[in-house]
Design a protein around this motif. Structure first.
Motif: not given
Length: 404
Positions: A63, A114, A346, A349
């Motif tokens: 991420n 990811r 990022a 998430q």
């Protein structure tokens, strides 16, 4: 260069087409993950479980790295990279013959999975803005759910008709799906960059110093935990606590999948005149009602009445999920400075990765000791999240809060 109208249209079509093909291939694999790897590699289930866990932990680093790469290059290039990584990994699965090889291949899948989410969210933000961005996010959720559900149905057919060979077929088809998805993006034209993306960039320290955005991330963590109810909490609660037959879970999953696929665009149309923060808060209120409905199901008489209570609670949960998804994505993308959108999304998430780690152990512990405590805890967290996003309406950028 700025995104032209024709580039937007080409990019949207290519993205949605590729993502649908990707979701179709993933739908073949995800419902059978551990069994799939066991059958394809010949390794024991214990070894497979350990290998996938180690690989998932390694995937968490993807991420923040993806965020840096998105800001350094562009979202589409990183998105293509996630497809290529996973295509190589699934093509390699049939030749995996040991624990080390399993970790390497599974880690490639985990890293690609990811990194995909901030890359895809960032790419949508480049292709569209305002109300069009909300619509594209809704189309993405709809197409992905339809394709994923269809892939799940096809996986059962592939395994039942082809036996063990069916798992190898799934690996090959999934690899091909990622190749097709990446090809769609590559052929969609020259890479596009949002106006302003070439501006000054900072690091993750700047993201963490953006207090309104970090407050939004904290609120999102409560929402992502609520999304774990159906896959993590419900199987344990319905079968072991309420004594419902396991077969009812399939009905509930199918109901949720169908409604998410068919309801995302209508719900988005109802929300388009509202502030995204307030739409998100209202979704939180509906999710709180779902938690209350699940708790109340334990008070109903066993049998059809209790099962009806579970169905009603799942319907409410699904409505809450629909109300949360698009405003959440659009709000985060709009709140991020264009030059640092990759890093911002990022971090945003990561809430899903944290929920995936916390929910299995946390939900299981609460359901084993005191089931009502799970629903009360989620209700409190969601209430705090809803209040937070309403208060953030004045602190987040106006273009993020309200779709023009």
């Amino acid at each position: 260069m700025p995104v032209t109208s024709s580039a937007r249209v080409r990019g949207e079509r290519a993205f949605l087409t590729g993502m649908s093909v990707d979701a179709l291939g993933s739908g073949l694999y995800v419902p059978l993950t551990l069994l799939f790897i066991h059958e394809v590699t010949g390794l024991s289930m214990a070894v497979v479980g350990l290998g996938v866990t180690v690989a998932a932990a390694a995937g968490l680093t993807a991420n923040p790295v993806a965020g840096i790469l998105i800001d350094r290059f562009d979202a589409r290039s990183v998105l293509v990279g996630t497809y290529v990584l996973r295509a190589l990994a699934f093509a390699a699965y049939p030749v995996v013959d040991g624990f080390t090889a399993l970790i390497i291949v599974a880690a490639l899948v985990a890293v690609g999975d990811r990194a995909y989410y901030p890359a895809s969210a960032s790419y949508v933000a480049v292709l569209a803005d305002g109300a069009r961005r909300d619509r594209l996010y809704a189309l993405m959720a709809t197409a992905r759910n339809v394709a994923f559900g269809l892939g799940g149905l096809l996986s059962a057919g592939a395994v039942s008709l082809a036996g063990g060979v069916g798992f190898t077929v799934i690996a090959v088809v999934n690899a091909v799906s990622f190749v097709v998805a990446s090809t769609c993006l590559i052929l969609s034209g020259p890479r596009v960059q949002a106006a302003g993306d070439a501006g000054p960039r900072g690091g993750y320290r700047q993201v963490l110093g953006d207090r309104p955005f970090i407050a939004l991330v904290g609120a999102e963590q409560a929402f992502t935990l609520a999304h774990m109810i159906l896959p993590v909490a419900l199987p344990i609660y319905a079968v072991t606590v309420l004594g419902a037959p396991a077969a009812v879970l399939g009905v509930l999953y199918a109901l949720n999948t169908f409604l998410v696929a068919s309801g995302q665009l209508p719900v988005r149309r109802l929300q388009r005149a509202a502030r995204r923060t307030h739409s998100l808060a209202l979704g939180g209120a509906v999710l709180i009602a779902a938690c209350g409905a699940y708790a109340a199901a334990a008070l109903l008489p066993p049998g059809p009445v209790r099962i009806g209570g579970l169905v009603a609670a799942t319907l409410i949960l699904t409505v809450g999920e629909l109300m949360h998804t698009v405003p959440s994505w659009a709000l985060a993308a709009g709140a991020a400075p264009p030059a640092m959108r990759g890093r911002y999304l990022a971090i945003y998430q990561l809430t899903w990765a944290v929920a995936a780690v916390v929910a299995p152990a946390g939900f299981s512990a609460l359901l084993t000791s005191a089931p009502p405590l799970l629903w009360a805890t989620l209700g409190v967290l969601l209430a705090a999240a809803a209040l937070t996003v309403v208060r953030l309406a004045r602190r987040l950028p106006a273009e993020a809060v309200m779709a023009a």
